[in-house]
Design a protein around this motif. Sequence first.
Motif, PDB file in Angstrom:
ATOM      1  N   ASN A 193       0.874  -1.181   0.000  1.00  0.00           N
ATOM      2  CA  ASN A 193       0.000   0.000   0.000  1.00  0.00           C
ATOM      3  C   ASN A 193       0.910   1.228   0.000  1.00  0.00           C
ATOM      4  N   HIS A 194       2.013   1.104   0.757  1.00  0.00           N
ATOM      5  CA  HIS A 194       3.149   2.026   0.662  1.00  0.00           C
ATOM      6  C   HIS A 194       4.295   1.280  -0.012  1.00  0.00           C
ATOM      7  N   GLY A 195       4.940   1.921  -0.974  1.00  0.00           N
ATOM      8  CA  GLY A 195       5.854   1.200  -1.858  1.00  0.00           C
ATOM      9  C   GLY A 195       7.179   0.808  -1.254  1.00  0.00           C
ATOM     10  N   ASP A 196       7.507   1.312  -0.057  1.00  0.00           N
ATOM     11  CA  ASP A 196       8.813   1.000   0.546  1.00  0.00           C
ATOM     12  C   ASP A 196       8.663   0.090   1.764  1.00  0.00           C
ATOM     13  N   GLU A 197       7.612  -0.758   1.747  1.00  0.00           N
ATOM     14  CA  GLU A 197       7.352  -1.694   2.854  1.00  0.00           C
ATOM     15  C   GLU A 197       7.289  -3.092   2.233  1.00  0.00           C
ATOM     16  N   TYR A 198       8.151  -4.002   2.687  1.00  0.00           N
ATOM     17  CA  TYR A 198       8.455  -5.191   1.880  1.00  0.00           C
ATOM     18  C   TYR A 198       7.969  -6.522   2.417  1.00  0.00           C
ATOM     19  N   GLU A 199       7.590  -6.605   3.687  1.00  0.00           N
ATOM     20  CA  GLU A 199       7.134  -7.911   4.188  1.00  0.00           C
ATOM     21  C   GLU A 199       5.898  -8.381   3.431  1.00  0.00           C
ATOM     22  N   GLY A 200       4.977  -7.479   3.147  1.00  0.00           N
ATOM     23  CA  GLY A 200       3.750  -7.829   2.433  1.00  0.00           C
ATOM     24  C   GLY A 200       4.036  -8.386   1.052  1.00  0.00           C
ATOM     25  N   PRO A 201       4.756  -7.628   0.210  1.00  0.00           N
ATOM     26  CA  PRO A 201       5.053  -8.159  -1.125  1.00  0.00           C
ATOM     27  C   PRO A 201       5.815  -9.481  -1.078  1.00  0.00           C
ATOM     28  N   VAL A 202       6.790  -9.635  -0.183  1.00  0.00           N
ATOM     29  CA  VAL A 202       7.546 -10.898  -0.136  1.00  0.00           C
ATOM     30  C   VAL A 202       6.608 -12.049   0.209  1.00  0.00           C
ATOM     31  N   ALA A 203       5.813 -11.873   1.252  1.00  0.00           N
ATOM     32  CA  ALA A 203       4.923 -12.964   1.680  1.00  0.00           C
ATOM     33  C   ALA A 203       3.852 -13.249   0.632  1.00  0.00           C
ATOM     34  N   LEU A 204       3.356 -12.223  -0.028  1.00  0.00           N
ATOM     35  CA  LEU A 204       2.204 -12.415  -0.923  1.00  0.00           C
ATOM     36  C   LEU A 204       2.604 -12.872  -2.325  1.00  0.00           C
ATOM     37  N   PHE A 205       3.747 -12.384  -2.865  1.00  0.00           N
ATOM     38  CA  PHE A 205       4.224 -12.972  -4.125  1.00  0.00           C
ATOM     39  C   PHE A 205       4.511 -14.459  -3.906  1.00  0.00           C
ATOM     40  N   ASP A 206       5.075 -14.780  -2.734  1.00  0.00           N
ATOM     41  CA  ASP A 206       5.383 -16.175  -2.424  1.00  0.00           C
ATOM     42  C   ASP A 206       4.111 -17.012  -2.317  1.00  0.00           C
ATOM     43  N   LEU A 207       3.116 -16.480  -1.606  1.00  0.00           N
ATOM     44  CA  LEU A 207       1.848 -17.208  -1.460  1.00  0.00           C
ATOM     45  C   LEU A 207       1.195 -17.421  -2.821  1.00  0.00           C
ATOM     46  N   ALA A 208       1.189 -16.372  -3.654  1.00  0.00           N
ATOM     47  CA  ALA A 208       0.525 -16.464  -4.959  1.00  0.00           C
ATOM     48  C   ALA A 208       1.153 -17.558  -5.813  1.00  0.00           C
ATOM     49  N   ARG A 209       2.477 -17.697  -5.727  1.00  0.00           N
ATOM     50  CA  ARG A 209       3.163 -18.715  -6.513  1.00  0.00           C
ATOM     51  C   ARG A 209       2.887 -20.121  -6.013  1.00  0.00           C
ATOM     52  N   THR A 210       2.533 -20.273  -4.739  1.00  0.00           N
ATOM     53  CA  THR A 210       2.511 -21.611  -4.141  1.00  0.00           C
ATOM     54  C   THR A 210       1.119 -22.112  -3.746  1.00  0.00           C
ATOM     55  N   LEU A 211       0.151 -21.212  -3.604  1.00  0.00           N
ATOM     56  CA  LEU A 211      -1.173 -21.649  -3.127  1.00  0.00           C
ATOM     57  C   LEU A 211      -1.896 -22.416  -4.227  1.00  0.00           C
ATOM     58  N   VAL A 212      -2.412 -23.591  -3.898  1.00  0.00           N
ATOM     59  CA  VAL A 212      -3.142 -24.399  -4.886  1.00  0.00           C
ATOM     60  C   VAL A 212      -4.627 -24.379  -4.546  1.00  0.00           C
ATOM     61  N   ALA A 213      -5.443 -24.493  -5.588  1.00  0.00           N
ATOM     62  CA  ALA A 213      -6.886 -24.361  -5.397  1.00  0.00           C
ATOM     63  C   ALA A 213      -7.448 -25.459  -4.500  1.00  0.00           C
ATOM     64  N   ASP A 214      -6.869 -26.663  -4.578  1.00  0.00           N
ATOM     65  CA  ASP A 214      -7.389 -27.772  -3.772  1.00  0.00           C
ATOM     66  C   ASP A 214      -7.284 -27.503  -2.279  1.00  0.00           C
ATOM     67  N   ALA A 215      -6.373 -26.613  -1.886  1.00  0.00           N
ATOM     68  CA  ALA A 215      -6.182 -26.320  -0.465  1.00  0.00           C
ATOM     69  C   ALA A 215      -7.200 -25.315   0.060  1.00  0.00           C
ATOM     70  N   VAL A 216      -7.964 -24.704  -0.854  1.00  0.00           N
ATOM     71  CA  VAL A 216      -8.784 -23.538  -0.500  1.00  0.00           C
ATOM     72  C   VAL A 216     -10.260 -23.905  -0.459  1.00  0.00           C
ATOM     73  N   SER A 217     -10.962 -23.385   0.562  1.00  0.00           N
ATOM     74  CA  SER A 217     -12.425 -23.422   0.579  1.00  0.00           C
ATOM     75  C   SER A 217     -12.893 -21.980   0.567  1.00  0.00           C
ATOM     76  N   GLY A 218     -13.350 -21.508  -0.588  1.00  0.00           N
ATOM     77  CA  GLY A 218     -13.699 -20.102  -0.726  1.00  0.00           C
ATOM     78  C   GLY A 218     -12.749 -19.447  -1.706  1.00  0.00           C
ATOM     79  N   ARG A 219     -12.310 -18.242  -1.352  1.00  0.00           N
ATOM     80  CA  ARG A 219     -11.540 -17.473  -2.357  1.00  0.00           C
ATOM     81  C   ARG A 219     -10.481 -16.628  -1.668  1.00  0.00           C
ATOM     82  N   VAL A 220      -9.292 -16.605  -2.268  1.00  0.00           N
ATOM     83  CA  VAL A 220      -8.210 -15.733  -1.817  1.00  0.00           C
ATOM     84  C   VAL A 220      -7.840 -14.820  -2.976  1.00  0.00           C
ATOM     85  N   ILE A 221      -7.914 -13.534  -2.750  1.00  0.00           N
ATOM     86  CA  ILE A 221      -7.505 -12.537  -3.751  1.00  0.00           C
ATOM     87  C   ILE A 221      -6.214 -11.914  -3.249  1.00  0.00           C
ATOM     88  N   ILE A 222      -5.162 -12.017  -4.062  1.00  0.00           N
ATOM     89  CA  ILE A 222      -3.828 -11.580  -3.640  1.00  0.00           C
ATOM     90  C   ILE A 222      -3.369 -10.430  -4.537  1.00  0.00           C
TER      91      ILE A 222
END
Length: 342
Positions: A66-95
Amino acid sequence: MSASTISSDLRPSPVAASVDFERDGVQHGHLKLPYSRDDSAWGALMLPIAVVKRGKGPTVLLTGANHGDEYEGPVALFDLARTLVADAVSGRVIILPAMNYPAFRAGTRTSPIDKGNLNRLFPGRPDGTVTQKIADYIQRHLLPLADYVLDIHSGGRTLEFLPFAAAHRLPDAAQEARCVRAMMAFNAPYSMMLRELDAVGTYDTAAEEMGKVFVTTELGGGGTARAETVAIAKRGVRNLLIHAGVLEGEPERSPSSFLDMPDGDCYIGSLGGGLVELAVDLGARLRRGDLVARVHDVERTAGAVAEYRAARDGVLAGRHFPGLVQTGDTLAVIGVPTAAPT
Ligand code: ZN
């Protein structure tokens, strides 16, 4: 309200999503925002977005940068987006790993295009500046889809915090309790009832006014991310997804210290510019009257030293990060340890 304002409010967003939010499976795409400029006449900004959906269930909206110089969010969320599989989810995750994408690419808090601070521009405008258009899309197209919203912040280049997740005091006690439970589920080392200096126009306020369960964080700072704070972000995201019922499994739990900010005395602002000498480090216990920081006059060797003292008992929860301070900067933030709500 003028007629032009009304028509602007009804104007469609110029942002086009290449993902279908209603489709099951894993989708990686972009939010495409047309941006005509000198080096690209018919160009566009392309904000990476991922949607992982399976069947019916709650929707969790996860955002970083949300602020461009804060990095924990992007690191965790780019990582999650690459690894989360649909079979693990009940509902919806928007990243959306980098909300203010131009700011994120520039490594700055605000957008280099229009100087827009996304977290002060909600609800945004479909016919406004680039940053206002991003806010408007999120306000009208992403937030309404969500049951839970997690926005991962840290201190950026000018602040550093104890790693905490946060909730706000809200007019609706039941909604506040849901937000506090979600904050505790995130399970950062500290959990803060955060008193904002400036809540107008924030994403937080936009989400809370829509009745969402909203959690924010401040996980570190200094314009970087550390191994410890990235691990807190990754663990917290998973814990929150389990809390929401979107992921199965056991949350990883460790002790979290509960902090409150009962009033504005929790903020210590600098009344002059100079060289900062912090008297205590993050996490230090403070008694009312304890020295927190000194600010040295740097224009003469015989100049004055300004002393800043704690106005209440607590712990040092946030601090000015750079070595030099300007008039009006937040020098320190004090959190008051309290019992966690049951
Ligand atoms: Zn931030």
